[in-house]
Design a protein around this motif. Sequence first.
Motif, PDB file in Angstrom:
ATOM      1  N   SER A  86       0.711  -1.266  -0.141  1.00 22.95           N
ATOM      2  CA  SER A  86      -0.026  -0.121   0.114  1.00 22.95           C
ATOM      3  C   SER A  86       0.688   1.216   0.090  1.00 22.95           C
ATOM      4  O   SER A  86       2.121   1.303   0.623  1.00 22.95           O
ATOM      5  CB  SER A  86      -0.797  -0.169   1.360  1.00 22.95           C
ATOM      6  N   ALA A  87       0.451   2.414  -0.497  1.00 19.14           N
ATOM      7  CA  ALA A  87       0.656   3.731  -0.301  1.00 19.14           C
ATOM      8  C   ALA A  87       0.681   4.333   1.248  1.00 19.14           C
ATOM      9  O   ALA A  87       1.220   5.159   1.470  1.00 19.14           O
ATOM     10  CB  ALA A  87       0.059   4.649  -1.377  1.00 19.14           C
ATOM     11  N   ARG A  88      -0.200   3.629   1.953  1.00 19.46           N
ATOM     12  CA  ARG A  88      -0.539   4.197   3.191  1.00 19.46           C
ATOM     13  C   ARG A  88       0.654   3.824   4.340  1.00 19.46           C
ATOM     14  O   ARG A  88       1.408   2.865   4.086  1.00 19.46           O
ATOM     15  CB  ARG A  88      -1.792   3.164   3.709  1.00 19.46           C
ATOM     16  N   PRO A  89       0.818   4.615   5.102  1.00 22.69           N
ATOM     17  CA  PRO A  89       1.740   4.540   6.456  1.00 22.69           C
ATOM     18  C   PRO A  89       1.073   3.190   7.256  1.00 22.69           C
ATOM     19  O   PRO A  89       0.052   3.109   7.133  1.00 22.69           O
ATOM     20  CB  PRO A  89       1.800   5.701   6.993  1.00 22.69           C
ATOM     21  N   PRO A  90       1.842   2.805   8.000  1.00 23.68           N
ATOM     22  CA  PRO A  90       1.770   1.728   8.944  1.00 23.68           C
ATOM     23  C   PRO A  90       0.576   1.985   9.917  1.00 23.68           C
ATOM     24  O   PRO A  90      -0.654   1.124   9.744  1.00 23.68           O
ATOM     25  CB  PRO A  90       2.992   1.597   9.866  1.00 23.68           C
ATOM     26  N   ARG A  91       0.469   3.399  10.102  1.00 20.07           N
ATOM     27  CA  ARG A  91      -0.554   3.547  11.369  1.00 20.07           C
ATOM     28  C   ARG A  91      -2.208   3.588  10.417  1.00 20.07           C
ATOM     29  O   ARG A  91      -3.140   3.168  11.301  1.00 20.07           O
ATOM     30  CB  ARG A  91      -0.695   4.963  12.031  1.00 20.07           C
ATOM     31  N   ALA A  92      -2.043   3.633   9.146  1.00 20.51           N
ATOM     32  CA  ALA A  92      -3.326   3.573   8.392  1.00 20.51           C
ATOM     33  C   ALA A  92      -3.888   2.160   7.796  1.00 20.51           C
ATOM     34  O   ALA A  92      -4.564   2.075   7.427  1.00 20.51           O
ATOM     35  CB  ALA A  92      -3.180   4.676   7.367  1.00 20.51           C
ATOM     36  N   VAL A  93      -2.717   1.305   8.264  1.00 23.04           N
ATOM     37  CA  VAL A  93      -2.970  -0.214   7.772  1.00 23.04           C
ATOM     38  C   VAL A  93      -3.357  -0.973   9.051  1.00 23.04           C
ATOM     39  O   VAL A  93      -3.617  -1.985   9.058  1.00 23.04           O
ATOM     40  CB  VAL A  93      -1.559  -0.691   6.905  1.00 23.04           C
ATOM     41  N   LYS A  94      -2.965  -0.804  10.201  1.00 24.98           N
ATOM     42  CA  LYS A  94      -2.932  -1.382  11.289  1.00 24.98           C
ATOM     43  C   LYS A  94      -4.416  -2.081  11.601  1.00 24.98           C
ATOM     44  O   LYS A  94      -4.335  -3.344  11.646  1.00 24.98           O
ATOM     45  CB  LYS A  94      -2.659  -0.539  12.630  1.00 24.98           C
ATOM     46  N   ALA A  95      -5.442  -1.449  11.468  1.00 24.30           N
ATOM     47  CA  ALA A  95      -6.687  -2.061  11.748  1.00 24.30           C
ATOM     48  C   ALA A  95      -7.262  -2.887  10.851  1.00 24.30           C
ATOM     49  O   ALA A  95      -7.685  -4.140  10.986  1.00 24.30           O
ATOM     50  CB  ALA A  95      -7.923  -0.979  11.683  1.00 24.30           C
TER      51      ALA A  95
END
Length: 267
Positions: free
Chosen positions: A43-52
């Motif tokens: 993903s282009a997302r950072p870890p915090r936005a992937v965690k859930a």
Amino acid sequence: MAIRMIAMDLDGTLLRDDKTLSAENIAAVKRAVDAGVVVVIASARPPRAVKAIYEALGLDTIQINYNGAAHYDQVRGRFVKHLPLEAGFVREMVNAARDLDEQVYMSLEVMDKWYTDGVDDSLLTETSKHFKPDLLGELDELFEEPVTKLMLLAPKERLAKVHAMVLERFGERIAIHMSDEHLIQIVDPSVDKEHSVRELAGYYGIDRVEVMAIGDAQNDAGMIAWAGLGVAVGNAWDEAKVAADEVVGSNEENGVAEAIERFVLGA
């Protein structure tokens, strides 16, 4: 050969348009994991936005973040790879963009932290809709650390000029990824989901022909083309569809679940 690894994009691919996970996609991913398949988020997302999402899928694999500028071990809470841009160089690009369009918005991602000197509610990224900046300050306060990803944001009709200028002046020293028309994502030139998927396949001892990659956008085309089986969802950009071996249903039609059932589990 059987598929032993799945690399999948999130926004526009696994996630529906409202950014939620369908029960069908969750169940299919979990069936793949239970069958011994290595499932990797790319993903282009950072870890915090992937965690859930990662936790909802029950994963324990290393994830690809920032289009591959970082790899993150969610289980152990640590980065295992980081390919940042030098802070002074990023400042040079920001100044050039602001010289062309003084209202362009700038955001820095630095190892799962968000630094910015301004936020426009009409130009939010998916991450910025849910997380506040770790540092909101003057421009001079922001450039103290290597930058994982630079984002330039403006309405699409204005961003096109900025995009062209950045490519002309800095193109040989950066990689540009686009997944939204109001957003340019700039990373180190060695960064690409293709490189990251290849590296993680090697880490997990999986051959290229045993990898399925599925995505929807320009920044997914490389990994789709590289994988033994490249899949585009029905709503994908033309670049992703051209790179793909197969096209499945859209992100609203549980395309990921369809791909897993057809090409991985053989249902």
